[in-house]
Write a protein that holds these residues in place. Structure first.
Motif, short mmCIF file in Angstrom:
data_model
loop_
_atom_site.label_atom_id
_atom_site.label_comp_id
_atom_site.label_asym_id
_atom_site.label_seq_id
_atom_site.Cartn_x
_atom_site.Cartn_y
_atom_site.Cartn_z
N THR A 1 0.82 -1.21 0.00
CA THR A 1 0.00 0.00 0.00
C THR A 1 0.85 1.27 0.00
N ASP A 2 0.20 2.37 -0.38
CA ASP A 2 0.87 3.67 -0.38
C ASP A 2 0.47 4.46 0.87
N ALA A 3 0.83 5.71 0.94
CA ALA A 3 0.55 6.55 2.10
C ALA A 3 -0.95 6.75 2.33
N MET A 4 -1.75 6.53 1.30
CA MET A 4 -3.20 6.70 1.43
C MET A 4 -3.88 5.41 1.90
N GLY A 5 -3.10 4.33 2.06
CA GLY A 5 -3.66 3.08 2.55
C GLY A 5 -4.26 2.19 1.46
N VAL A 6 -4.05 2.55 0.21
CA VAL A 6 -4.55 1.71 -0.89
C VAL A 6 -3.36 1.06 -1.59
N VAL A 7 -3.64 -0.03 -2.28
CA VAL A 7 -2.57 -0.73 -2.98
C VAL A 7 -1.97 0.22 -4.01
N TRP A 8 -0.66 0.37 -3.95
CA TRP A 8 0.08 1.27 -4.83
C TRP A 8 -0.10 0.82 -6.27
N HIS A 9 -0.32 1.76 -7.16
CA HIS A 9 -0.65 1.45 -8.56
C HIS A 9 0.39 0.57 -9.25
N GLY A 10 1.65 0.76 -8.93
CA GLY A 10 2.70 -0.01 -9.59
C GLY A 10 2.68 -1.49 -9.26
N ASN A 11 2.07 -1.86 -8.13
CA ASN A 11 2.03 -3.28 -7.76
C ASN A 11 1.15 -4.11 -8.67
N TYR A 12 0.25 -3.47 -9.39
CA TYR A 12 -0.62 -4.24 -10.28
C TYR A 12 0.18 -4.90 -11.40
N LEU A 13 1.25 -4.27 -11.83
CA LEU A 13 2.09 -4.90 -12.84
C LEU A 13 2.75 -6.17 -12.29
N LYS A 14 3.09 -6.13 -11.01
CA LYS A 14 3.63 -7.33 -10.35
C LYS A 14 2.57 -8.42 -10.29
N PHE A 15 1.33 -8.05 -9.98
CA PHE A 15 0.24 -9.02 -9.95
C PHE A 15 0.00 -9.59 -11.34
N PHE A 16 0.03 -8.73 -12.36
CA PHE A 16 -0.16 -9.20 -13.74
C PHE A 16 0.93 -10.21 -14.09
N GLU A 17 2.15 -9.92 -13.71
CA GLU A 17 3.26 -10.81 -14.04
C GLU A 17 3.10 -12.17 -13.37
N LYS A 18 2.64 -12.19 -12.13
CA LYS A 18 2.42 -13.47 -11.45
C LYS A 18 1.36 -14.30 -12.18
N ALA A 19 0.31 -13.64 -12.66
CA ALA A 19 -0.73 -14.35 -13.41
C ALA A 19 -0.17 -14.84 -14.75
N ARG A 20 0.61 -14.00 -15.42
CA ARG A 20 1.21 -14.41 -16.69
C ARG A 20 2.12 -15.62 -16.51
N GLU A 21 2.90 -15.61 -15.44
CA GLU A 21 3.76 -16.75 -15.14
C GLU A 21 2.93 -18.03 -14.99
N ALA A 22 1.81 -17.95 -14.29
CA ALA A 22 0.94 -19.11 -14.10
C ALA A 22 0.41 -19.62 -15.44
N LEU A 23 0.00 -18.71 -16.31
CA LEU A 23 -0.50 -19.11 -17.63
C LEU A 23 0.60 -19.78 -18.44
N PHE A 24 1.77 -19.18 -18.49
CA PHE A 24 2.85 -19.74 -19.30
C PHE A 24 3.34 -21.08 -18.74
N LYS A 25 3.38 -21.21 -17.43
CA LYS A 25 3.79 -22.49 -16.83
C LYS A 25 2.79 -23.59 -17.16
#
Length: 140
Positions: free
Chosen positions: A20-44
């Motif tokens: 999370t960021d200073a506002m208490g919400v998930v920081w916008h940049g972390n979504y790319l990390k989440f996308f990558e984890k999903a992509r890894e699952a698909l490719f595996k």
């Protein structure tokens, strides 16, 4: 032809305080990390993880991405990230939908676009290599 059921994968991520960021919400940049984890699952799922990519002679850098934030997410929220192969000719486009795992409410959408690059000479391939098409069952 892309099969929406076969050519997709869904993972769950529980967000952490450090996401999370200073506002208490998930920081916008972390979504790319989440996308990558999903992509890894698909490719595996198709036996084409990072090691198999390199062994096949290609790397797949992201050349374009988009994230649309619909609803803010917070720490300790369980998210379901679904990735679906949308395009595979000349480039790979993956679409993502992030939902709250409990309510099913959509929180975020996005996409990434990747191209094949020869791992040895670093030249971009203007067609999707046969190895990708074979692994994903897109050619017979």
């Amino acid at each position: 032809m892309i099969n929406n059921t076969i050519h997709s994968a869904t993972i769950e991520v529980i967000t952490s305080f450090h996401d999370t960021d200073a506002m208490g919400v998930v920081w916008h940049g972390n979504y790319l990390k989440f996308f990558e984890k999903a992509r890894e699952a698909l490719f595996k799922k198709f036996n084409y993880g990072y090691k198999e990519m390199l062994d096949s002679g290609y790397v797949w850098p992201i050349i374009d991405t988009r994230v649309k934030y619909v609803v803010a997410t917070i720490a300790e929220q369980t998210l379901q990230i679904t990735v679906q192969l949308a395009e595979y000719e000349n480039r790979i486009k993956l679409n993502y939908i992030v939902r709250d795992a409990i309510t099913g409410k959509k929180t975020t959408t996005g996409y990434t676009i990747q191209v094949a690059v020869n791992a040895v000479n670093k030249e971009m391939s203007f067609v999707t290599p046969p190895i990708f098409l074979e692994r994903f069952g897109l050619i017979t």
